[in-house]
Write a protein that holds these residues in place. Structure first.
Motif, mmCIF file in Angstrom:
data_model
loop_
_atom_site.group_PDB
_atom_site.id
_atom_site.type_symbol
_atom_site.label_atom_id
_atom_site.label_comp_id
_atom_site.label_asym_id
_atom_site.label_seq_id
_atom_site.Cartn_x
_atom_site.Cartn_y
_atom_site.Cartn_z
ATOM 1 N N ALA A 1 0.824 -1.212 0.000
ATOM 2 C CA ALA A 1 0.000 0.000 0.000
ATOM 3 C C ALA A 1 0.857 1.260 0.000
ATOM 4 C CB ALA A 1 -0.937 -0.008 1.206
ATOM 5 N N ARG A 2 1.902 1.270 0.826
ATOM 6 C CA ARG A 2 2.757 2.458 0.906
ATOM 7 C C ARG A 2 3.573 2.646 -0.367
ATOM 8 N NH1 ARG A 2 4.826 2.337 7.296
ATOM 9 N NH2 ARG A 2 2.750 2.739 8.168
ATOM 10 N N ALA A 3 4.096 1.554 -0.917
ATOM 11 C CA ALA A 3 4.843 1.656 -2.169
ATOM 12 C C ALA A 3 3.943 2.152 -3.294
ATOM 13 C CB ALA A 3 5.453 0.302 -2.536
ATOM 14 N N SER A 4 2.706 1.691 -3.318
ATOM 15 C CA SER A 4 1.743 2.160 -4.317
ATOM 16 C C SER A 4 1.559 3.667 -4.217
ATOM 17 C CB SER A 4 0.390 1.457 -4.134
ATOM 18 O OG SER A 4 0.490 0.067 -4.320
ATOM 19 N N MET A 5 1.368 4.152 -2.993
ATOM 20 C CA MET A 5 1.131 5.573 -2.783
ATOM 21 C C MET A 5 2.348 6.407 -3.201
ATOM 22 S SD MET A 5 -1.069 7.856 -1.929
ATOM 23 C CE MET A 5 -2.362 6.885 -1.112
ATOM 24 N N VAL A 6 3.546 5.955 -2.845
ATOM 25 C CA VAL A 6 4.756 6.711 -3.185
ATOM 26 C C VAL A 6 4.947 6.763 -4.696
ATOM 27 C CG1 VAL A 6 7.270 6.747 -3.001
ATOM 28 C CG2 VAL A 6 5.890 6.255 -0.983
ATOM 29 N N CYS A 7 4.747 5.645 -5.372
ATOM 30 C CA CYS A 7 4.921 5.634 -6.831
ATOM 31 C C CYS A 7 3.911 6.538 -7.518
ATOM 32 C CB CYS A 7 4.815 4.204 -7.361
ATOM 33 S SG CYS A 7 6.262 3.177 -7.003
ATOM 34 N N MET A 8 2.690 6.593 -7.001
ATOM 35 C CA MET A 8 1.692 7.489 -7.584
ATOM 36 C C MET A 8 2.057 8.944 -7.313
ATOM 37 S SD MET A 8 -1.949 5.472 -7.091
ATOM 38 C CE MET A 8 -1.762 5.111 -5.331
ATOM 39 N N MET A 9 2.528 9.236 -6.124
ATOM 40 C CA MET A 9 2.971 10.604 -5.821
ATOM 41 C C MET A 9 4.097 11.032 -6.757
ATOM 42 S SD MET A 9 3.024 10.731 -1.645
ATOM 43 C CE MET A 9 1.512 10.918 -0.688
ATOM 44 N N ALA A 10 4.927 10.066 -7.156
ATOM 45 C CA ALA A 10 6.061 10.370 -8.037
ATOM 46 C C ALA A 10 5.672 10.419 -9.508
ATOM 47 C CB ALA A 10 7.170 9.344 -7.829
ATOM 48 N N GLY A 11 4.396 10.147 -9.834
ATOM 49 C CA GLY A 11 3.933 10.344 -11.196
ATOM 50 C C GLY A 11 3.690 9.094 -12.014
ATOM 51 N N ALA A 12 3.618 7.920 -11.390
ATOM 52 C CA ALA A 12 3.326 6.703 -12.148
ATOM 53 C C ALA A 12 1.948 6.806 -12.789
ATOM 54 C CB ALA A 12 3.386 5.483 -11.241
ATOM 55 N N ASP A 13 1.864 6.432 -14.069
ATOM 56 C CA ASP A 13 0.569 6.423 -14.756
ATOM 57 C C ASP A 13 -0.221 5.168 -14.419
ATOM 58 O OD1 ASP A 13 0.784 8.852 -16.499
ATOM 59 O OD2 ASP A 13 2.545 7.774 -17.221
ATOM 60 N N PHE A 14 0.481 4.085 -14.154
ATOM 61 C CA PHE A 14 -0.106 2.810 -13.738
ATOM 62 C C PHE A 14 0.725 2.279 -12.582
ATOM 63 C CE2 PHE A 14 -2.547 2.558 -17.565
ATOM 64 C CZ PHE A 14 -3.400 1.453 -17.495
ATOM 65 N N ILE A 15 0.109 1.520 -11.705
ATOM 66 C CA ILE A 15 0.868 0.671 -10.800
ATOM 67 C C ILE A 15 0.526 -0.776 -11.144
ATOM 68 C CG2 ILE A 15 1.270 2.291 -8.929
ATOM 69 C CD1 ILE A 15 -1.180 1.203 -7.491
ATOM 70 N N LYS A 16 1.541 -1.623 -11.133
ATOM 71 C CA LYS A 16 1.439 -2.987 -11.638
ATOM 72 C C LYS A 16 1.956 -3.947 -10.580
ATOM 73 C CE LYS A 16 3.590 -5.738 -15.375
ATOM 74 N NZ LYS A 16 4.442 -5.639 -16.590
ATOM 75 N N THR A 17 1.313 -5.087 -10.442
ATOM 76 C CA THR A 17 1.666 -6.002 -9.362
ATOM 77 C C THR A 17 3.056 -6.601 -9.513
ATOM 78 O OG1 THR A 17 0.651 -7.884 -10.507
ATOM 79 C CG2 THR A 17 -0.721 -6.659 -8.933
ATOM 80 N N SER A 18 3.357 -7.154 -10.682
ATOM 81 C CA SER A 18 4.459 -8.112 -10.760
ATOM 82 C C SER A 18 5.152 -8.074 -12.112
ATOM 83 C CB SER A 18 3.929 -9.539 -10.546
ATOM 84 O OG SER A 18 2.941 -9.584 -9.544
ATOM 85 N N THR A 19 6.333 -8.646 -12.126
ATOM 86 C CA THR A 19 7.035 -8.861 -13.395
ATOM 87 C C THR A 19 6.567 -10.142 -14.062
ATOM 88 O OG1 THR A 19 8.829 -10.163 -12.417
ATOM 89 C CG2 THR A 19 9.102 -7.760 -12.433
ATOM 90 N N GLY A 20 5.922 -11.008 -13.302
ATOM 91 C CA GLY A 20 5.570 -12.335 -13.794
ATOM 92 C C GLY A 20 6.681 -13.340 -13.559
ATOM 93 N N LYS A 21 7.812 -12.874 -13.021
ATOM 94 C CA LYS A 21 8.963 -13.741 -12.786
ATOM 95 C C LYS A 21 9.120 -14.110 -11.311
ATOM 96 C CE LYS A 21 10.106 -13.002 -17.149
ATOM 97 N NZ LYS A 21 9.916 -14.040 -18.186
ATOM 98 N N GLU A 22 8.325 -13.484 -10.431
ATOM 99 C CA GLU A 22 8.427 -13.799 -9.015
ATOM 100 C C GLU A 22 7.679 -15.097 -8.706
ATOM 101 O OE1 GLU A 22 8.967 -10.092 -10.221
ATOM 102 O OE2 GLU A 22 6.923 -10.200 -9.429
ATOM 103 N N SER A 23 7.951 -15.657 -7.535
ATOM 104 C CA SER A 23 7.265 -16.890 -7.148
ATOM 105 C C SER A 23 5.796 -16.638 -6.837
ATOM 106 C CB SER A 23 7.965 -17.524 -5.933
ATOM 107 O OG SER A 23 7.983 -16.624 -4.833
ATOM 108 N N VAL A 24 5.457 -15.422 -6.382
ATOM 109 C CA VAL A 24 4.064 -15.016 -6.157
ATOM 110 C C VAL A 24 3.810 -13.763 -6.984
ATOM 111 C CG1 VAL A 24 2.357 -14.254 -4.485
ATOM 112 C CG2 VAL A 24 4.063 -15.966 -3.814
ATOM 113 N N ASN A 25 2.776 -13.813 -7.810
ATOM 114 C CA ASN A 25 2.493 -12.683 -8.700
ATOM 115 C C ASN A 25 1.175 -12.020 -8.293
ATOM 116 O OD1 ASN A 25 4.816 -12.850 -10.656
ATOM 117 N ND2 ASN A 25 4.044 -14.934 -10.816
#
Length: 320
Positions: free
Chosen positions: A205-229
């Motif tokens: 939740a906090r990482a989502s908020m910081v990335c949006m404050m910094a101007g991210a147009d989208f926030i995305k869960t995963s690369t698809g390469k992690e063990s949990v996506n």
């Protein structure tokens, strides 16, 4: 609420508000209970299901991110992007042609994809910044973004440095994301959080908020390469962060679950989650995407069953 609340222009970001970031919490047990109810609470059938599945098709970032990618594989993927659903099925349903939201590839394949998609209006997205780990030197990560933008990519999927989240260094994460956003220029930037490696939903939740404050147009869960996506609890956490950011600033930020979403029924659950938590305005390709490849094959298979009453073999709906 800010007067820009009904404006779909891209997120311009805000100054980092550390007090607001540190105030962000996530009630894990409540989130998990809510997420567990989703698959059984909403069910659409027959024509309504077909319509929702076609909506899902338009929101897919059709993706190939393998070490053995070739130009021919990318060309075949782009051909599928141009015609994601058999035209005979679309005609039987009385639907116009549809296309996917974008095609997502490594930088080396951007030019191939652009030529294969010429004249379609389908954007090319490139993964960048040392994908998937994001551990290459910072100046090289910025240069990689610049090269993909120069090559013609309209969207850039960047990966954040997970260590900034795990150590609670929100200023470092904000500065990194802001630099990535500036390097993207007019290309839209999707911030991949790699949520399976962030430890807690509060960190998500906090990482989502910081990335949006910094101007991210989208926030995305995963690369698809992690063990949990992508998971429903993570998605609920990120979507509510988007809702809070919109209430705070008026800017709409998009959401992209990626990795592990391969069944049409799962796509319906995610679409219903977006509709319930964010509203219909987010059910558009400019604000919602699936990061997927095999998902499209199962959706087409379900649409064929809707039209013909029979299930076809999976190999008849190959991606490339």
């Amino acid at each position: 609420m800010d007067q820009r609340a009904d404006n779909d222009t891209r997120n311009m970001g805000t100054a980092l508000d550390l007090d607001r970031v540190r105030a962000v919490q996530a009630n894990t047990s409540a989130i998990e209970r809510r997420a567990a109810t989703l698959p059984g609470r909403r069910s659409v059938k027959k024509d309504y299901q077909a319509a929702w599945l076609l909506k899902a098709v338009t929101c897919i970032d059709l993706t190939t991110l393998s070490g053995d990618d070739t130009a021919e594989r990318v060309k075949r993927l782009c051909a599928k992007a141009r015609n994601p659903v058999d035209r005979r099925l679309l005609e039987a349903m009385g639907m116009p042609d549809v296309t996917v939201g974008a095609v997502c590839v490594y930088h080396d394949m951007v030019d191939v994809a652009l030529r294969a998609l010429e004249g379609t209006g389908i954007p090319v997205a490139a993964v960048s910044t040392g994908f998937p780990a994001g551990l290459s030197p910072f100046h090289l990560r910025l240069a990689e973004i610049g090269e993909s933008v120069k090559a013609g990519a309209e969207e850039i999927d960047i990966v954040i440095s997970r260590r900034h989240v795990l150590s609670g260094d929100w200023q470092a994460l904000y500065d990194e994301m802001r630099a990535f956003r500036e390097a993207c220029g007019s290309a839209h930037v999707k911030a991949i959080l790699a949520t399976g490696e962030l430890g807690t939903l509060r960190n998500v939740a906090r990482a989502s908020m910081v990335c949006m404050m910094a101007g991210a147009d989208f926030i995305k869960t995963s690369t698809g390469k992690e063990s949990v996506n992508a998971t429903l609890p993570v998605s609920l956490t990120m979507i509510r962060a988007i809702r809070a950011y919109h209430a705070m600033t008026g800017w709409r930020v998009g959401y992209k679950p990626a990795g592990g979403i391969s069944k049409a029924k799962d796509a319906l659950v995610y679409l219903s989650l977006i509709k319930e938590e964010l509203g219909e305005r987010w059910l558009r390709p400019n604000l919602f995407r699936f990061g997927a490849s095999s998902l499209l094959g199962d959706i087409e298979r379900q649409l064929e069953h809707h039209v013909t009453g029979a299930y076809s073999a999976g190999y008849r709906h190959a991606m490339g």
